[in-house]
Design an enzyme around this catalytic site. Sequence first.
Site, short mmCIF file in Angstrom:
data_model
loop_
_atom_site.label_atom_id
_atom_site.label_comp_id
_atom_site.label_asym_id
_atom_site.label_seq_id
_atom_site.Cartn_x
_atom_site.Cartn_y
_atom_site.Cartn_z
N TYR A 1 88.41 125.79 -2.86
CA TYR A 1 88.37 124.38 -3.26
C TYR A 1 88.05 124.30 -4.74
CZ TYR A 1 89.08 120.92 0.35
OH TYR A 1 89.66 120.07 1.25
N GLU B 1 88.27 120.93 -6.70
CA GLU B 1 88.48 119.55 -7.17
C GLU B 1 87.93 119.39 -8.58
OE1 GLU B 1 86.85 116.96 -4.22
OE2 GLU B 1 88.43 117.43 -2.80
N ASP C 1 111.97 112.17 -15.56
CA ASP C 1 111.77 113.02 -14.38
C ASP C 1 112.85 114.10 -14.43
OD1 ASP C 1 111.85 114.23 -11.91
OD2 ASP C 1 111.61 112.37 -10.76
N THR D 1 109.51 118.78 -10.43
CA THR D 1 109.15 119.72 -9.37
C THR D 1 109.23 121.10 -10.02
OG1 THR D 1 111.46 119.70 -8.74
CG2 THR D 1 109.97 118.43 -7.36
N LYS E 1 112.97 123.95 -8.17
CA LYS E 1 114.44 123.81 -8.23
C LYS E 1 114.97 124.80 -9.27
CE LYS E 1 114.48 119.05 -6.52
NZ LYS E 1 113.25 118.29 -6.75
N ARG F 1 107.14 125.71 -4.33
CA ARG F 1 107.43 124.31 -3.95
C ARG F 1 106.26 123.43 -4.37
NH1 ARG F 1 111.16 121.95 -1.31
NH2 ARG F 1 112.11 124.00 -1.09
N1 DSN Z 1 115.04 116.10 -2.37
C1 DSN Z 1 115.35 116.50 -3.72
C2 DSN Z 1 116.78 116.80 -3.90
O1 DSN Z 1 117.35 117.41 -3.01
O2 DSN Z 1 117.35 116.49 -4.93
C3 DSN Z 1 114.87 115.54 -4.70
O3 DSN Z 1 113.50 115.40 -4.53
#
Ligand code: DSN
Length: 427
Positions: free
Chosen positions: A62, A64, A208, A234, A237, A243
């Site tokens: 933990y 925080e 984003d 994110t 990707k 993730r």
């Molecule tokens: N779910 C994602 C995508 O496939 O583009 C976006 O968050």
Amino acid sequence: MSVTTPSYEARSKSLKEFDPEVFDLIQKETERQEYGLEMIPSENFVSEAVLQAMGSTLTNKYAEGQPGKRYYGGCHVVDDVENLASARVCELFGAEFANLQPHSGVQANQAVFEAFLKPGDTFMGLRLDQGGHLSHGSPVNFSGMHYKVVAYGVRESDNLIDPDQVRSLAKEHKPKLIIAGASAYSRQIDWKLFREVADEIGAIFMADIAHYSGLVAGGSYESPIPYADIVTTTTHKTLRGPRSGMVMGKEKHRKAINKAIFPGLQGGPHMHTIAAKAVMAKEALTTDFKTYAAAIVANAKALSEGLVKRGLKIVSGGTDSHLLLVDLRPIGVSGKIGEAVLDKVGITVNKNTVPFDPQPPSICSGVRLGTPAVTTRGMGVAEMSLVADFIFEALTNVENESKLKSVADNVRELSKKFPLYRHRLVR
Ligand code: DSN
């Protein structure tokens, strides 16, 4: 006398020994990934080093708070982990600060709303059915439920974001926040335009880059960092990390973002995932990663050209990034059927609306394709020509079982030539 329940021996068993059911399911999924073509643009394959960091003892801690200012003891090691990860991410993107604690991209975006808006305030984002994202104002998401959304779209003529519409909507509605970013938009976003419009009305500009961050890091897609107040992404990707999510931005916004994430939205950060993000950033800082990012885009362009040559229609006529949107209406196949038939031959994609789609989202008129995962395996433009063939053959023979079987065999053969997690496939 020590208590031996559960005993050290029991706790030290491997997953295979202790829980063969879960072990087998993981093996099955690893095989699915190994012997198929992963072409969902938001998916990728992490390295063994990233996997090891995620599966580490850091999950037990933990922490925080912020490094050096935690609400728990014993944080000196994870402080070093988080500082290392943040420093690497700032170096990678040229950001003034980075908060690596968001558990996902949506939570990163939510933190920006929490930091700058009050419920009921107005913001602008790209329409979901024209390439935007759920958290940019969909009525079924927190962003559309708790805030007033003014959505901009793409032009019907060329399917590109309409700068005149962005500017006139902003002037009319005076949103406090303008979001640029997308999950199904293949072209370069004009970050400078959004900065100018935000300045004209005194709004915060958030980019984003969930889809594009690996390309940005590798220098194959223009970076919004010089323009945006805040950049969210994110990490799993094109960036090829665990993730998760993260927020970067200008120093003046650091405090507000940190506070919005903790204690505003989250409790304990996932320190094992933050360690994996440090590994991700180390990988992305290499020249190999620059080559990788360029190859993703070259592959997407080659795939797009290959499909056009075979008679398929690509939304906006092509791509500047890792993804392309195929409009299936000219061949009379819905997105739903397209996704299912490609799944049958071992090519994983997702159905997707095309701009001005006459079909509901459960059916859609298109499929979204991406090259980050196949590029990680080492495939190049020569393989993209084969993949274009496989996709075209499957989509134009949806009821021809023997044809589909032969495409499936070819997909498997091609996948076998580009090993992925073969070392993990030991039963
Ligand atoms: N779910 C994602 C995508 O496939 O583009 C976006 O968050």
